[in-house]
Each structure stands twice: as structure tokens, then as C-alpha cells.
Design an enzyme around this catalytic site. Structure first.
Site, short mmCIF file in Angstrom:
data_model
loop_
_atom_site.label_atom_id
_atom_site.label_comp_id
_atom_site.label_asym_id
_atom_site.label_seq_id
_atom_site.Cartn_x
_atom_site.Cartn_y
_atom_site.Cartn_z
CD GLU A 89 13.21 33.24 -2.26
OE1 GLU A 89 13.68 32.17 -2.70
OE2 GLU A 89 12.98 33.42 -1.05
CG ASP A 146 17.69 31.88 0.75
OD1 ASP A 146 17.77 31.10 -0.19
OD2 ASP A 146 16.65 32.04 1.42
CD GLU A 192 14.15 28.47 5.13
OE1 GLU A 192 13.43 27.92 4.28
OE2 GLU A 192 14.79 29.51 4.93
C1 GCV Z 1 11.54 26.13 -0.33
C2 GCV Z 1 14.35 30.33 1.05
C3 GCV Z 1 13.00 30.54 0.43
C4 GCV Z 1 12.05 29.44 0.80
C5 GCV Z 1 12.66 28.11 0.37
C6 GCV Z 1 14.01 27.97 1.08
C7 GCV Z 1 14.73 26.72 0.65
O1 GCV Z 1 14.28 30.50 2.43
O2 GCV Z 1 12.51 31.78 0.80
O3 GCV Z 1 10.83 29.66 0.13
O4 GCV Z 1 11.82 27.05 0.70
O5 GCV Z 1 14.83 29.06 0.74
O6 GCV Z 1 15.58 26.83 -0.22
O7 GCV Z 1 14.44 25.66 1.16
#
Ligand code: GCV
Length: 843
Positions: free
Chosen positions: A407, A379, A300
Site C-alpha cells: 500500500e 500504518d 476509521e
Molecule cells: C482496511 C489503512 C488502509 C485502509 C485499511 C486500514 C486498516 O488505513 O489505508 O485501507 O483498511 O489501514 O488497516 O484497517
């Protein structure tokens, strides 16, 4: 040797600790450490003796005195001659205090009764000072739940070494995926001056056996290795240390270049290795018990070893070698994937990434590296299969990462008790080499464990009181993964809300039904949470996860739905599991229906056959589950209402509107998913509900004054895809409020009804609404303000909200009118009003 610290002195410590917190400060007793007075006499002595003077022992003693005094209430002044004795194994051995000294592991404790001449003693013995602290919390927990401890013998040790929470806090005080206000650790680019909430958080964590806390976000972690920040972090470590919670931090593997001034961050470059060694030494000079690093790399947008053709093992080992002499560990996250996948490629599959990358590295990691893997391959979705990587790293220490902050599961606005989800993963049998291999045993080996992404903030820790059950359950499961979620819910409720059997039963039932309900009204059958994954991850956004590189696809089309992950015809993901499990997932017929669409693309008419799925077709199950889930959410309101008068009124009043909101938002979810699949499949609902809403009057069909009809994006987030908004362009005349109105002529039967108004509550303004019938206020709560802080700054399922006015008398010909007064960014937008039989809508 007796009474190193007399009771009165210990009480003095407790008083100082309690007094150190100013009124209104964030406290652990906002969570489960309430120690509400019991109606009966305590079954243990009130006198406390502690043999050692170490900081954690002092915390244990003061906590015990505080807890006992509070639980005993009125009768607390009557201490009596018997005592509770706190000691470590080492102290007992040294002082020759007992004839038999137990052999205990460091975090283990034993609680047992003994006699010292004529006096009875309740001995709490720890394998270390931390074990002792855990014993104290265990005793207090049992007492708070009303247990009789007069004959108790308890011996417990944690199942796992790593029992950490991770915060995703940023230096500016924001918390990534946090839903409870700003950071308790950071503000304005540095560590906060007031770290009392941090100490209270550590106390809370220790009470459920959590022993590590990583305080900063895995994204953009480089500035946290600056020397000034490390000095600040040392103060954070000081605040947590009395509770045996060790500080950990996230690091950016590019730090040698980003803040160290090196030309490279290649983990095999000698200068890079030297930089990490020096940095780690700098940390340990200030934080001698520093727990270690967490790493997110090549994921990411975060930099990683792939930039130099190096592997995660190369990067992890460089850090591990620097940490090893100090006893620190590296938690290297397996959340490594390409978020620019080609959606048009039927073989592309994000779910494969962790196993594809990490399985070949099994056995190549240093001893103090722990590979940290999210429980599922995507996720933190409402349901996913267990990550196959747990079975694919037999030579490597592993930790399982779960998400306490919700989330993808309602962001604490929805009650979703996650212990049943986590428990299912912990109990999953991977069948490695054809024999029983439970995930909970795989992660407990070799110093591994569990990490929970916590996301607490300054708003009462997790914002919503019931969400705290997840933080509690995380700690309890990391301590003992054999515990049943129902049992944990009972414990939490008894300590937090009350021991009245009705309360324990009702709250337990609500918690246990909450994950299945959320799954039902969001994404059943393994579709995952059908939310817009490029946006807030909150409200419905079914198509939003398709047609982009992020790989959270469901591949719904006119014929069918689901992603083919079989080896024979799909992405091959199913083949990453050990053979017995792989075989089960390979065919749609043997895949459990709860995961069917995660593994297979099937026609909408495909028949489900697992128990509980009722032999329905996929499309009918999609319709039914959404109606069932929304009805269940409404039931939570009614469940909670039965607790009125039985629980703390402030808690009752805090939770009730949250549940009402959830019930309304569950309807938004239900309608979005149902109308989306009705349109896509063209197959009607056998029960005749989909697309038909008796009593609903659309805003776009109303007689509008000032309101403009607009399309909502995504279309499924509004009833029939349209809404009205009040955007009056002409300047306001002095003293005249600009407002818009929508009017409908009521044509149904006469009677009393609940009238629901579906409106969009946008951030950045507090629009006003008023519901009238024939020009008169429709009821007691017929005027309201849309001032909630909901995601997305345009009309969207994230902010579509239901307001219900109950018991409205209506007869044919009545004029129902909603007047909306916009405010700043909030255009007082309306979707519809709905007239339903009185009492049938959650309010
Ligand atoms: C900290 C998901 C979340 C991100 C998070 C990522 C991760 O994509 O939306 O906010 O980033 O997981 O676990 O690194």
C-alpha cells in the site's frame, strides 16, 4: 504393512489435480511452486508411499509426486526400488512400522533416512497430517534449490501458532489496497462459483507454512455473517482444507444490530452475547475447523464498543466466549485511533493511540483473544519505529500485522522486498524490565504469531512477479523468524527464477537493495512515506499528510522538520517504550538517524552522526538520499538486463518494463521531494542538483499548439509545478484527429542522447504520444500509448510517467516536438522533455 498407496495410484491423484485446472487458470506454479526440471539426477527416491488416507495426507502425497516428477524431468520414469515414506507419528505408532518413532508437535516434521531390509527409505514424519505436508514442501524446496538430500536429516517446527494471511476482499469482488485485480473469493455480492484459484492459493500458502486465511475486509464486514454468505464461506473453507489452511473471517461488532435486528450491539448486553453464540454455532455447524474472527472496531469509521462506553476487551471477550468451545480465536486489532485529531495541537499524536488504549487492558483479555498490532505505530510506512505495544502487553497473546500488499511501498509497481523491514521489527529488542525481549519472542508466546495482509487477486496473485517474494518471505519468517532476509531471497529466487549462481546473486542483490532504495527516494530519516495520505497512498504528496486529522504528520516548516514525540517537549510517545528504549528515543542525539524525524523536530541544518549518514545536515541528506535512491532504481534495470538469456524469456519481458517504469517514477519522487524541501527550507543543495535540471525543457516553455498550461496539484508533483494538457473544446472534424503539440529548439551540443518525455498517464483513456526531431520519428519507440492503470484521475505524481527514446541524434537548432492525442479522460498532458547523455537514463 507396506505401500498403502502405490506410486502409480499417487501419480493418478496428481494427474487429476493438475488436470482439474483449465489452461489459463490461476495456478501456484505462477509463483514459486514451479518445480523446474533440474539438470542433475534427484538425490531422493522417486517412489512415494503414504501411510494415511486423510485429505491433507493425500495432498502431501500428490504434491510430492508432482514435484518429484517435474524436478526429475526426463529421468522421472526410472523410479527404482527405494521409497519416500509419508506418515504421521500416530500412524507410525499404530502400525509399529519403525522401532523409533519421534515425538513431534502437531505442525512439526522430521525428514530422515532409514533402511527397510535392503531398501533405503526417506521418512517424512509429521506430528500431524499438516506437519507431514510441511515436511513434503520442505523437501521439495531443498530439491528445487538443487540441494543434495542423499544424507539429509531435517527437523523443523514453526516458531508461531498464528501464521495467517488476511485478505481485505469485499463481497462485490473489489480488494481494498489490492493491486492485482479482483477477488479470487467473491464476486457480485457472493462467493465465486469457481474456487479453483482459492485451492491453488491455499497450496501456495501451505508451501511456506501458512495455516490460516481471513478472506474478507475488516471494513464493512457485517454482510459476511448472513446465512447465505456463511454457506458460501463453507465452500471456501472446503477449498482450502486439503492444504491445512483454516478459514477465518472479519466481523463487524455491530452485526447484532446491523444484520441481527437487535436494538443494540453493546457487547455486555445478554441478547448480544446470545446472538454471537448462535451465530458462531451456525458457522461451526458448516465449518468445523473455522479458525476465528478478526475485528476492526472504533477505527476509521468502523463501529465499536466505545459507543457503549465499553472497552476493546469487553468486545473481544464476548466474541471469544462464543468461539472458545469450538477452538476458535479472536484477533482483535490494536489499529484503533481517532482520525479527527487536531493538527494544531502539538500534543496530539496518532502514534500513541494503540498503546494508550490497549496497554491498560493487559491481562483483561480472554485466553483465546490475540491482540493484533501493526508492526509500527502508524500504518505500514516505509519506515517507522516498532510499535511500543509489543512491549506493553506482557499478559496478553499478540500477533504482529505486516502488509504484504504494498500500500505505502510502491503498490507492486515498485520492487520493494519487505523481508528486511519485517526482520528488523522481529529482531527489535524491547528491553522489557531491562532484559533482552525480542519482538519475535513476544509474539510467539501464548499462541500468538504473525498476520500478513496479502491482497492477492486474479492478476497472477500479486500482479508483479517480484512482489511474490514478499508473500513467500512472510510465510518463511512466520515459520522461522531467525531466517535471514538474504537467505529467504536466495530460496525464493532459486525456486522461482533459477539456480544459476549469477541469477541468484543478481536477483538477491536487487531484492536486498530495494527497500533501502525506496526509502531513499520516498521518505528517509523516519519521515514516513511522503505520500498523499488522504488519497491513493502511492505517488509523492508531501504536504498532503499535514493539516488534517489523520495524524501522519511530519510537521515540516521553513526552519525544520520532524515531529517532536519526546516526553520532555513533545507528545510523550517516546515514553511508551520500556525505559532503556524510551531513553534512547527521548533525545535526538541518541535516536538512530534512520528514525530521527519520527521522534524529533530539528532544524534543517541539524547534523546527522550515525554510521552511514556521513555527518551530513538533515537537508543535505534529504537531497542526497533522493538522488541516490533514484540512481539505485535505475541500476535495477541494468541489473535485470544482465539476466537476459539466463532466465525464462517471458519472465524477463514481464519484469523489464516494470523496472523501467519504477526507475522513471523514482525520478518523479526524487524531484517532488527535493523541490519541495528546497523551496521550504531555502537551503541550496551543496552538490548543486536541487532545482537544476540540465537538459530539461519544460512543457510550459515550449511553443504550444493546442496545449494549455495548467498548475498541477500538489505543485511539487510536476517540474516547476506546471504542465500542459490538451483539452480541445471544438468538435472534431470528420477524419481529423484532434491533437496538440509542444516544440522546443534544441540548443545543446551535437551528439547522441536519450530523450525522456515526462507525461501524465491518466486512467479512463489511452492518449497517444509521438516524439519527433525535425519532423521525423525520433527512434524505434518514439510513438507510444499512455494506457497504464495508475491512480488519481487528475494530473498528479501518481500518474506522472517517463518514456525514454534512446540514442537520438541531435544538433543545435533541431526541433524536438511531442504530439499528444488525447483520448476520453486522458488529456495527453506533458510535464517536460529531458535530453540526457545516451545510456544514462533507464529505458
Ligand atoms: C482496511 C489503512 C488502509 C485502509 C485499511 C486500514 C486498516 O488505513 O489505508 O485501507 O483498511 O489501514 O488497516 O484497517
Amino acid at each position: 504393512m507396506r505401500r498403502k498407496i502405490a506410486f502409480s495410484l499417487v501419480f493418478g491423484i496428481a494427474t487429476v489435480l493438475a488436470g482439474g485446472l483449465c489452461a489459463g487458470a490461476q495456478r501456484a506454479d505462477q509463483a514459486w511452486l514451479k518445480y523446474r526440471p533440474l539438470s542433475k539426477r534427484l538425490s531422493v527416491p522417486m517412489r512415494v508411499e503414504v501411510m494415511g488416507q486423510r485429505r491433507i495426507e493425500r495432498s502431501a502425497a500428490s504434491e510430492l509426486v508432482r514435484g518429484l516428477r517435474s524436478l526429475a524431468g526426463e529421468s522421472s520414469s526410472d523410479a527404482g526400488p527405494d521409497s519416500i515414506v509419508l506418515a504421521t507419528v500416530e500412524e507410525l505408532t499404530r502400525e509399529k512400522r519403525k522401532s523409533i518413532v519421534p515425538t513431534l508437535e502437531p505442525d512439526e516434521f522430521q525428514i530422515s533416512w532409514s533402511r527397510d531390509q535392503s531398501l533405503r527409505e526417506l521418512d517424512i514424519v509429521g506430528g500431524s497430517d499438516r506437519g507431514l505436508l510441511y515436511g513434503v514442501f520442505a523437501l521439495l524446496r531443498h530439491l528445487a534449490e538443487g540441494a543434495d538430500m542423499s544424507r539429509a536429516v531435517l527437523r523443523e517446527r514453526p516458531a508461531m501458532a498464528i501464521r495467517w494471511v488476511d485478505q481485505w476482499d469485499n463481497a462485490d469482488g473489489s480488494v481494498e489496497r489490492g493491486y492485482a485485480g479482483s477477488s479470487i473469493f467473491f464476486e457480485g455480492g457472493k462467493v465465486r462459483d469457481d474456487l479453483r484459484p482459492v485451492a491453488e492459493y491455499a497450496r501456495l500458502l501451505a508451501s511456506v507454512g501458512i495455516n490460516g486465511c481471513n478472506v474478507n475486509n475488516v471494513n464493512n464486514a457485517a454482510p459476511f455473517l448472513n446465512s447465505e454468505m456463511i454457506r458460501g464461506l463453507a465452500l471456501v473453507a472446503d477449498a482450502m482444507r486439503p492444504w491445512g489452511v483454516r478459514l477465518a473471517m472479519s466481523v463487524d461488532v455491530a452485526s447484532p444490530q446491523k444484520i441481527g435486528g437487535l436494538a443494540t450491539y453493546d457487547p455486555l448486553d445478554p441478547a448480544v452475547k446470545a446472538w454471537w453464540n448462535a451465530k458462531v454455532n451456525e458457522i461451526y455447524a458448516l465449518i468445523p475447523d473455522f479458525a476465528g474472527f478478526t475485528v476492526k472496531a472504533d477505527s476509521e469509521g468502523q463501529p465499536g464498543p466505545a459507543s457503549y462506553g465499553r472497552t476493546p476487551a469487553d468486545a473481544a471477550n464476548t466474541l471469544a466466549i462464543a468461539l472458545a468451545p469450538h477452538g476458535g480465536v479472536v484477533l482483535y486489532r490494536a489499529f484503533v485511533y481517532n482520525h479527527h485529531l487536531d493538527w494544531n495541537d502539538p500534543k496530539a499524536d496518532r502514534a500513541r493511540a494503540a498503546y494508550d488504549i490497549f496497554h491498560p487492558l493487559d491481562g483483561k483479555f480472554a485466553q483465546n483473544v490475540i491482540v493484533q498490532t501493526k508492526e509500527g505505530p502508524i500504518d505500514f510506512q516505509v519506515r517507522e519505529p516498532v510499535s511500543p505495544l509489543f512491549g506493553g502487553l506482557t499478559q496478553t497473546s499478540q500477533a504482529m500485522e505486516v502488509q504484504i500488499t504494498q500500500e505505502y511501498t510502491g503498490q507492486q509497481r515498485h520492487v520493494v522486498y519487505l523481508a528486511p523491514l519485517w526482520k528488523q521489527v522481529l529482531d527489535f529488542d524491547m528491553r522489557v524490565e531491562g532484559s533482552t525481549t525480542l519482538v519475535r519472542n513476544l509474539i510467539a508466546r501464548k499462541g500468538g504469531g504473525m498476520v500478513g495482509v496479502s491482497g492477492v487477486g486474479r492478476d497472477a496473485w500479486l500482479g508483479s512477479p517480484l512482489a511474490m517474494a514478499n508473500l513467500y518471505a512472510f510465510g518463511r519468517l512466520a515459520w522461522d523468524p531467525n531466517l535471514a532476509p538474504e537467505e529467504i531471497a536466495r530460496e525464493w529466487t532459486g525456486q522461482t527464477i533459477g539456480n544459476d549462481p549469477d541469477v541468484v546473486r543478481t536477483v538477491g542483490k536487487m531484492l536486498m537493495q530495494s527497500w533501502p532504495a525506496y526509502e531513499d527516494y520516498t521518505g528517509p530519516l523516519g519521515l514516513q512515506t511522503l505520500t498523499d495520505i488522504t488519497g491513493s497512498h502511492y505517488g509523492p504528496g508531501i504536504e498532503g499528510s499535514e493539516n488534517n486529522g489523520w495524524g501522519q504528520w511530519h510537521r515540516a516548516d521553513h526552519e525544520g522538520v520532524g515531529m517532536d514525540r519526546s516526553v520532555a517537549t513533545g507528545t510523550g510517545y517516546a515514553g511508551q517504550y520500556p525505559p532503556e528504549v524510551a531513553k534512547e528515543y527521548e533525545s535526538a542525539a541518541t535516536t538512530p538517524d534512520a528514525l530521527l524525524l519520527f521522534f524529533h523536530h530539528v532544524p534543517y541544518t541539524y547534523k546527522l552522526d550515525s554510521p552511514g549518514f556521513g555527518g551530513k545536515t538533515v537537508i543535505q541528506y534529504l537531497y542526497d538520499s533522493h538522488y541516490r535512491g533514484a540512481a539505485q532504481a535505475a541500476e535495477f534495470v541494468r541489473d535485470w538486463e544482465t539476466l537476459k538469456g539466463k532466465i525464462d524469456p517471458a519472465l524477463y519481458d514481464n519484469v523489464l518494463p516494470r523496472l523501467e517504469y519504477q526507475a522513471g517514477h523514482a525520478i518523479v519522487w526524487r524531484d517532488a521531494v527535493v523541490q519541495y524541501f528546497l523551496k521550504l527550507s531555502g537551503i541550496p543543495d551543496a552538490q548543486g542538483r536541487a532545482g537544476k535540471y540540465p537538459g530539461r525543457m519544460e512543457a510550459e516553455d515550449a511553443r504550444l499548439d493546442g496545449y494549455q498550461v495548467v498548475d498541477v496539484m500538489p505543485w511539487e508533483d510536476a517540474s516547476r509545478g506546471k504542465a500542459v494538457r490538451c483539452d480541445q473544446k471544438e468538435p472534431l472534424q470528420e477524419g481529423k484527429q484532434r491533437s496538440c503539440s509542444a516544440e522546443w529548439m534544441y540548443e545543446g551540443a551535437a551528439g547522441r542522447f536519450d530523450v525522456a518525455v515526462q507525461y501524465f498517464d491518466l486512467q479512463g483513456g489511452a492518449a497517444k504520444f509521438a516524439l519527433t526531431v525535425n519532423g521525423r520519428a525520433a527512434g524505434a519507440n518514439a510513438s507510444w500509448v499512455g494506457d497504464a492503470m495508475l491512480p488519481t484521475r487528475r494530473l498528479h505524481g501518481d500518474n506522472s510517467t517517463r518514456h525514454v527514446v534512446q540514442g537520438v541524434a541531435l544538433k543545435p537548432g533541431d526541433v524536438i516536438r511531442v504530439e499528444g492525442t488525447p483520448d476520453a479522460n486522458d488529456p495527453a498532458a506533458l510535464d517536460y522533455v529531458e535530453v540526457v547523455p545516451a545510456g544514462s537514463d533507464p529505458h
